[in-house]
Structures are given as structure tokens and as C-alpha cells.
Write a protein that holds these residues in place. Sequence first.
Motif, PDB file in Angstrom:
ATOM      1  N   PHE A  74      -0.432  34.200  -0.769  1.00  0.00           N
ATOM      2  CA  PHE A  74       0.950  34.320  -1.093  1.00  0.00           C
ATOM      3  C   PHE A  74       1.333  32.962  -1.903  1.00  0.00           C
ATOM      4  O   PHE A  74       1.030  31.838  -1.301  1.00  0.00           O
ATOM      5  CB  PHE A  74       1.693  34.440  -0.017  1.00  0.00           C
ATOM      6  CG  PHE A  74       1.519  35.910   0.932  1.00  0.00           C
ATOM      7  CD1 PHE A  74       2.207  37.060   0.393  1.00  0.00           C
ATOM      8  CD2 PHE A  74       0.288  35.885   1.531  1.00  0.00           C
ATOM      9  CE1 PHE A  74       1.869  38.220   1.223  1.00  0.00           C
ATOM     10  CE2 PHE A  74       0.214  37.271   2.216  1.00  0.00           C
ATOM     11  CZ  PHE A  74       0.753  38.345   1.998  1.00  0.00           C
ATOM     12  N   SER A  75       2.214  33.121  -2.771  1.00  0.00           N
ATOM     13  CA  SER A  75       2.889  31.890  -3.262  1.00  0.00           C
ATOM     14  C   SER A  75       4.362  32.006  -3.050  1.00  0.00           C
ATOM     15  O   SER A  75       5.035  33.073  -2.947  1.00  0.00           O
ATOM     16  CB  SER A  75       2.742  32.006  -4.965  1.00  0.00           C
ATOM     17  OG  SER A  75       3.399  30.828  -5.561  1.00  0.00           O
ATOM     18  N   ALA A  94      -0.792  27.832  -2.711  1.00  0.00           N
ATOM     19  CA  ALA A  94      -0.968  29.229  -2.095  1.00  0.00           C
ATOM     20  C   ALA A  94      -1.080  29.129  -0.741  1.00  0.00           C
ATOM     21  O   ALA A  94      -2.080  28.151  -0.462  1.00  0.00           O
ATOM     22  CB  ALA A  94      -1.862  30.202  -2.895  1.00  0.00           C
ATOM     23  N   VAL A  95      -0.737  30.186   0.150  1.00  0.00           N
ATOM     24  CA  VAL A  95      -0.927  29.928   1.393  1.00  0.00           C
ATOM     25  C   VAL A  95      -1.683  31.258   1.967  1.00  0.00           C
ATOM     26  O   VAL A  95      -1.180  32.388   1.238  1.00  0.00           O
ATOM     27  CB  VAL A  95       0.654  29.765   2.311  1.00  0.00           C
ATOM     28  CG1 VAL A  95       0.962  28.371   1.758  1.00  0.00           C
ATOM     29  CG2 VAL A  95       1.461  30.911   2.058  1.00  0.00           C
ATOM     30  N   CYS A  96      -1.991  31.066   3.225  1.00  0.00           N
ATOM     31  CA  CYS A  96      -2.834  32.342   3.768  1.00  0.00           C
ATOM     32  C   CYS A  96      -1.958  33.309   4.398  1.00  0.00           C
ATOM     33  O   CYS A  96      -0.796  33.001   4.575  1.00  0.00           O
ATOM     34  CB  CYS A  96      -3.815  31.936   4.741  1.00  0.00           C
ATOM     35  SG  CYS A  96      -3.151  31.079   6.092  1.00  0.00           S
ATOM     36  N   TYR A  97      -2.351  34.528   4.669  1.00  0.00           N
ATOM     37  CA  TYR A  97      -1.707  35.479   5.315  1.00  0.00           C
ATOM     38  C   TYR A  97      -0.843  34.998   6.493  1.00  0.00           C
ATOM     39  O   TYR A  97       0.418  35.278   6.623  1.00  0.00           O
ATOM     40  CB  TYR A  97      -2.453  36.598   5.790  1.00  0.00           C
ATOM     41  CG  TYR A  97      -1.918  37.606   6.654  1.00  0.00           C
ATOM     42  CD1 TYR A  97      -0.980  38.768   6.223  1.00  0.00           C
ATOM     43  CD2 TYR A  97      -1.906  37.572   8.184  1.00  0.00           C
ATOM     44  CE1 TYR A  97      -0.345  39.802   6.867  1.00  0.00           C
ATOM     45  CE2 TYR A  97      -1.416  38.420   8.640  1.00  0.00           C
ATOM     46  CZ  TYR A  97      -0.660  39.618   8.203  1.00  0.00           C
ATOM     47  OH  TYR A  97       0.026  40.372   9.083  1.00  0.00           O
ATOM     48  N   SER A  98      -1.458  34.125   7.555  1.00  0.00           N
ATOM     49  CA  SER A  98      -0.699  33.760   8.765  1.00  0.00           C
ATOM     50  C   SER A  98       0.359  32.784   8.545  1.00  0.00           C
ATOM     51  O   SER A  98       1.369  32.733   8.941  1.00  0.00           O
ATOM     52  CB  SER A  98      -1.895  33.281   9.632  1.00  0.00           C
ATOM     53  OG  SER A  98      -2.882  34.003  10.099  1.00  0.00           O
ATOM     54  N   CYS A  99       0.095  31.928   7.642  1.00  0.00           N
ATOM     55  CA  CYS A  99       1.112  30.840   7.152  1.00  0.00           C
ATOM     56  C   CYS A  99       2.163  31.679   6.436  1.00  0.00           C
ATOM     57  O   CYS A  99       3.339  30.986   6.386  1.00  0.00           O
ATOM     58  CB  CYS A  99       0.650  29.683   6.407  1.00  0.00           C
ATOM     59  SG  CYS A  99      -0.401  28.780   7.405  1.00  0.00           S
ATOM     60  N   SER A 100       1.831  32.725   5.402  1.00  0.00           N
ATOM     61  CA  SER A 100       3.265  33.213   5.009  1.00  0.00           C
ATOM     62  C   SER A 100       4.088  33.766   5.930  1.00  0.00           C
ATOM     63  O   SER A 100       5.388  34.086   5.468  1.00  0.00           O
ATOM     64  CB  SER A 100       2.519  34.389   4.160  1.00  0.00           C
ATOM     65  OG  SER A 100       1.861  35.577   4.905  1.00  0.00           O
ATOM     66  N   ILE A 101       3.752  34.243   7.161  1.00  0.00           N
ATOM     67  CA  ILE A 101       4.724  34.744   8.114  1.00  0.00           C
ATOM     68  C   ILE A 101       5.231  33.854   9.217  1.00  0.00           C
ATOM     69  O   ILE A 101       6.360  33.506   9.218  1.00  0.00           O
ATOM     70  CB  ILE A 101       3.876  35.879   8.827  1.00  0.00           C
ATOM     71  CG1 ILE A 101       3.524  36.964   8.016  1.00  0.00           C
ATOM     72  CG2 ILE A 101       4.593  36.373   9.860  1.00  0.00           C
ATOM     73  CD1 ILE A 101       2.637  38.043   8.685  1.00  0.00           C
ATOM     74  N   ALA A 102       4.425  32.930   9.433  1.00  0.00           N
ATOM     75  CA  ALA A 102       4.538  32.010  10.677  1.00  0.00           C
ATOM     76  C   ALA A 102       5.438  30.771  10.065  1.00  0.00           C
ATOM     77  O   ALA A 102       6.253  30.226  10.777  1.00  0.00           O
ATOM     78  CB  ALA A 102       3.321  31.571  11.489  1.00  0.00           C
ATOM     79  N   CYS A 103       4.885  30.416   8.795  1.00  0.00           N
ATOM     80  CA  CYS A 103       5.529  29.098   8.153  1.00  0.00           C
ATOM     81  C   CYS A 103       6.468  29.395   7.007  1.00  0.00           C
ATOM     82  O   CYS A 103       7.189  28.482   6.977  1.00  0.00           O
ATOM     83  CB  CYS A 103       4.532  28.176   7.761  1.00  0.00           C
ATOM     84  SG  CYS A 103       3.043  27.834   8.888  1.00  0.00           S
ATOM     85  N   THR A 119      -8.718  27.717  -0.229  1.00  0.00           N
ATOM     86  CA  THR A 119      -8.472  27.116   1.053  1.00  0.00           C
ATOM     87  C   THR A 119      -6.840  26.987   1.223  1.00  0.00           C
ATOM     88  O   THR A 119      -6.297  26.478   0.025  1.00  0.00           O
ATOM     89  CB  THR A 119      -9.218  25.645   1.352  1.00  0.00           C
ATOM     90  OG1 THR A 119     -10.572  25.804   1.179  1.00  0.00           O
ATOM     91  CG2 THR A 119      -8.726  25.043   2.802  1.00  0.00           C
ATOM     92  N   CYS A 120      -6.401  27.442   2.383  1.00  0.00           N
ATOM     93  CA  CYS A 120      -4.925  27.458   2.346  1.00  0.00           C
ATOM     94  C   CYS A 120      -4.351  26.164   2.004  1.00  0.00           C
ATOM     95  O   CYS A 120      -4.787  25.055   2.343  1.00  0.00           O
ATOM     96  CB  CYS A 120      -4.639  28.086   3.916  1.00  0.00           C
ATOM     97  SG  CYS A 120      -2.745  28.106   4.066  1.00  0.00           S
ATOM     98  N   ASP A 121      -3.079  26.091   1.364  1.00  0.00           N
ATOM     99  CA  ASP A 121      -2.399  24.905   0.886  1.00  0.00           C
ATOM    100  C   ASP A 121      -1.459  24.367   1.636  1.00  0.00           C
ATOM    101  O   ASP A 121      -0.742  23.506   1.623  1.00  0.00           O
ATOM    102  CB  ASP A 121      -2.013  25.125  -0.732  1.00  0.00           C
ATOM    103  CG  ASP A 121      -3.074  24.789  -1.904  1.00  0.00           C
ATOM    104  OD1 ASP A 121      -3.986  24.132  -1.394  1.00  0.00           O
ATOM    105  OD2 ASP A 121      -2.799  25.716  -2.644  1.00  0.00           O
ATOM    106  N   CYS A 122      -1.218  25.228   2.836  1.00  0.00           N
ATOM    107  CA  CYS A 122       0.294  25.005   3.782  1.00  0.00           C
ATOM    108  C   CYS A 122      -0.119  23.687   4.545  1.00  0.00           C
ATOM    109  O   CYS A 122      -1.351  23.450   5.010  1.00  0.00           O
ATOM    110  CB  CYS A 122       0.363  26.198   4.632  1.00  0.00           C
ATOM    111  SG  CYS A 122       1.854  26.059   5.600  1.00  0.00           S
ATOM    112  N   GLY A 123       0.821  22.888   4.401  1.00  0.00           N
ATOM    113  CA  GLY A 123       0.761  21.733   5.097  1.00  0.00           C
ATOM    114  C   GLY A 123      -0.093  20.255   4.277  1.00  0.00           C
ATOM    115  O   GLY A 123      -0.284  19.390   4.882  1.00  0.00           O
TER     116      GLY A 123
END
Length: 535
Positions: A74-75, A94-103, A119-123
Amino acid sequence: MEESTINGAQPEVYTGLATNVLPKEPGSQTSQLSQTASDYINSQLQLEADAREALPYAFDHCTQPLGPLKQNLFSCLTCNPPPTSPSDPFTSAAVCYSCSIACHGEHTLVELFNRRNFTCDCGTTRLPDTSPCTLRIDPSTGMKGPVHSQKPAEGNTYNQNCSNLFCGCGEVYNPEEEKGTMYQCLGLASEADGGCGEDWWHPECVLGLGRDWMKERQVKREQILKTTANGENNEVLDSLPPEFPDEDDFDTFICYKCVNAVPWIKEYAGSTGFLPPVFKESNYETLVAKTESYTKEAGQSRLAEYRAAQAQASVDPVDTENAVRQNETGTSKIAADPAQIPTALAHGLKRTADDAEFDSSEWKASKRAKSEAPRYHDYLPPAPKSIFSLFCKDSFRDHFCRCPSCYSNLKLHPQLLEEEESYEPPLSSSSGAEAGNGEGSIGSKSLLDRGEAALSNVDRVRAIEGVMVYNHLKDKVKSFLQPFAESGHPVGAEDIKAYFEKLRGDEQGIRKAAATNGADGGDGGEDNRREQSGY
């Protein structure tokens, strides 16, 4: 594909409480807002079931520690808003499924769907430090979150989808206005290498006709559908352009950008496992003429030539029991008639116990004959010179030439060698059978089930106290509902809200209760919060 704003779980607005003994006045607005307790519980259960269906996977772990994966991405347009001008700098993320909801659960998101080797870019530094990852372990503290400003993975590739632009037309995706189906390219090259990077395409843009052509066709189609409903016209236009392949005829496709970036794959157009080339032309008449001029005969005839050459070069296996008989001394003799054995094989078997009698020149000739077996790519039809996209059947991976020279090209694109597996987080809910038996995990059950489970684990003293408090509250609610039952008026949302504000001792409820007591001649200084004392 959809752009979505995923909000945190919000409780349903409580619209009132009514019992079966309370009659509802016809035409009453208050009665229309009334709801029985059973209906309310059922609606909550349905909301929870809908939430599990929309978000079926657990979202308590970020995929970043797992490394590069093919996963759903997700972007976040809230954390990383697209630039107003294409010339302005923009850092894709872009972030993974879990981070799209939790973060990023309360942010505006664009679903990119599956992307490989990501690889997830969140954080990381690709996103502002005001939106840290709350799921990963912070190395400095050893505790979960918040994590920010970490170095992003170097192997990630991005395309225009991260700024909510899709297809070769570069159109902003609007789920409220978008009609029809879009198709994702297999993605043989990134945007930096001249490809599309697994972009999503409109069928009309694959053909080069442009969005305006299809929009005009959709307007015409809607007009035809209206006249058809009136019985005046039986013609209905398809939702897909006429020259676009039927959805049942192909499994995936490679857009013309990626085909041009990997030119050796052009020769497979129209061969076994591939549909004929789908040309790109801005003029529809030219497109039709070019499509009709291409025939499958060339590919079929070349395939027949390859099979004939393959049959001629192949060597029938020889039954070793009939061809070779071992004697007691260990010598080998030809038992079958050499004339019945292919010459190349006869050269290989024509030897005695004395290795000195073996002619090395004959062996080299045999090896050379085997190495000169026909190669599939030599018999592929000539590649079309025009720009085209390649549509692949579900078995297309089985029909690539795998000679040494071709395999060196294939191994650069693993998605052409075997079908890729996409990572999926573990399901957050149990199976239907387990849920029906009440054996799901605590986190996967409904709020009602979880409340009952929590109550069953309370110690005896606290359980008795809870039951006493419940009975106390029940008596108070009953005394509140009794006047409504006697008067025949339904209980509205405002009645319920005002009563519980008073019961909790809310400031506004206290003032209202004090004013009411003063008007009734009661002691306005009495503390209304005594109502929730007792046990």
C-alpha cells in the motif's frame, strides 16, 4: 484495485433501545430509530463479521524482518502526498498489509496489490518520522515500536503507482469514477529500465487507443443498453475493446513497454503458449488491419519444422539387454545387428575390453552430433516489427527454449521460469468449523464471545460481585423503562443517552438532573452520583 481510507474500528451509533412490550407509533420518527437489544447485538456481530472479511489477516507483525517478498503493498498518500507537478521531487514508499492497518489505519491509502522482491518501507527514511512503525522492535530499546528513520532496503523498486498514477496513460485512479477492469503486467523491467514495473493497465491503453476512445464507447454502450431495455435495439457493445483478448484466453500479459525492454521475448508471439501479438496503434482502423494481417500459420509451420528436426535428431533408446551382453570375463560384445542401431550409437558401443581399440575421433563426432540437436528458438516465427504486448496462456512457462544461450536470458527473470508465490500473513480468524464450535482464538471471536470467555475466567468472589452489580443496574434500567411501557411511547436514542449520562454522573447530565430536581421542588444540592454507588 481501489484507493481506500481505512479507519480504525468505530462502534456503531447507538440508535435507541426498545423492548417487545413497547408499542411503536406508526409514522413516528423516534420509533424508526428504535432498536431492540437483540437487533443491536446481531448488527454488531454482522459488523465484526464484515470486518473480518474485509481484513482477514492478522496485522500484528511487520514483514520488514522477513526481507524482500512478493507481497501486498500500500502507498500512503497522507504520509507521502504526491507532488502537484511531475517535475517536483518525490520519494516513493510502500508499506506492508500489517503496517497499512496498524500504523496507517486512519490515512488515505492506495492499494498496489502484489509486488515482488519488496521490503516494507514503514519506519524508514522514505516516510516522515511522524509516522513510525509501531509493529517492529526498536533496536535501541529492545521493545516494540515506535521505530522510525531506519535505512530503507536497497533492492526495492518503485513506479508511478506510489503517487496514485496508473497505466501508460498516467491517469489518477479514482475508485468512484473508474469503470471496467484493469490488468497488471507481469513486469519484466522497472521504470528505470524502460519497463512499467508491474503497473496496472486499461485495456484500451494496451491497444494504444487511449482513454477518450473507451469513454466514448462506454457512453454509446449505455445508450444502447437503454434502447435495448425499451426493445428498440438488440446491439450491445462489449465492455472490452474488440481487439483485446478475451479474459478466458490468457493467464497474464506483458505490456509493450516491458516487451521492448526485453526484446528477445518478442519471438514468442504467436508460438505455443502465447497468443498472437496485440498491437499498439492509436488509430483503430490501422489496429484492426494490422491484427487481421497477422496469421498463426507462420508460427504453426515453424513449430512443425522444429518437431520434424527434433525427431530426426533424436536417437531411439536401445534395449541394453538385447544390445549388449556381458560375458564372464567382463568384455562387451554387440549382440544386436549394428545395422539396426543408429550410427551415432553404434560408434559409442563399438568397443572391446581393450580400450586402445576405441577411436576417439568417432566419439567426438558422436558428441558433436548430440550438441547439434535443434534448438527451439531457431524455429520460432519472426518477431513482428511493430510495437505490441504479449499475452500468455497458463502454460507459457513450459514453452521457453532452455538452450544455454536462452537460459542465460531466462534466469534474469525468475517469474518466467516458475510461478511466484505471494506472501500472506496468517489469518486473524479461525475456520468456519472452529468458529461454529466456539474453538476460535480469543482474538478471533466476537466481542460477545470474548466477554463471556472473560467472565468465565473471573474468580468466584468477583463474579458474584459482578452479578450483584448487574442486578442492581438491571433494576435501575427497568425503573427507567417502566414509564415508557405504561405510556406506550418508544424509547429514543436521546432518552437512553440522557439517562446513562445521569447514571454515570456526567457533568452535563448532572446539570440537567439538578435543574429537573429544582423544578420538582427537590433538593437541588443532592449528589446524583450516589446512584452508581452501592456494591
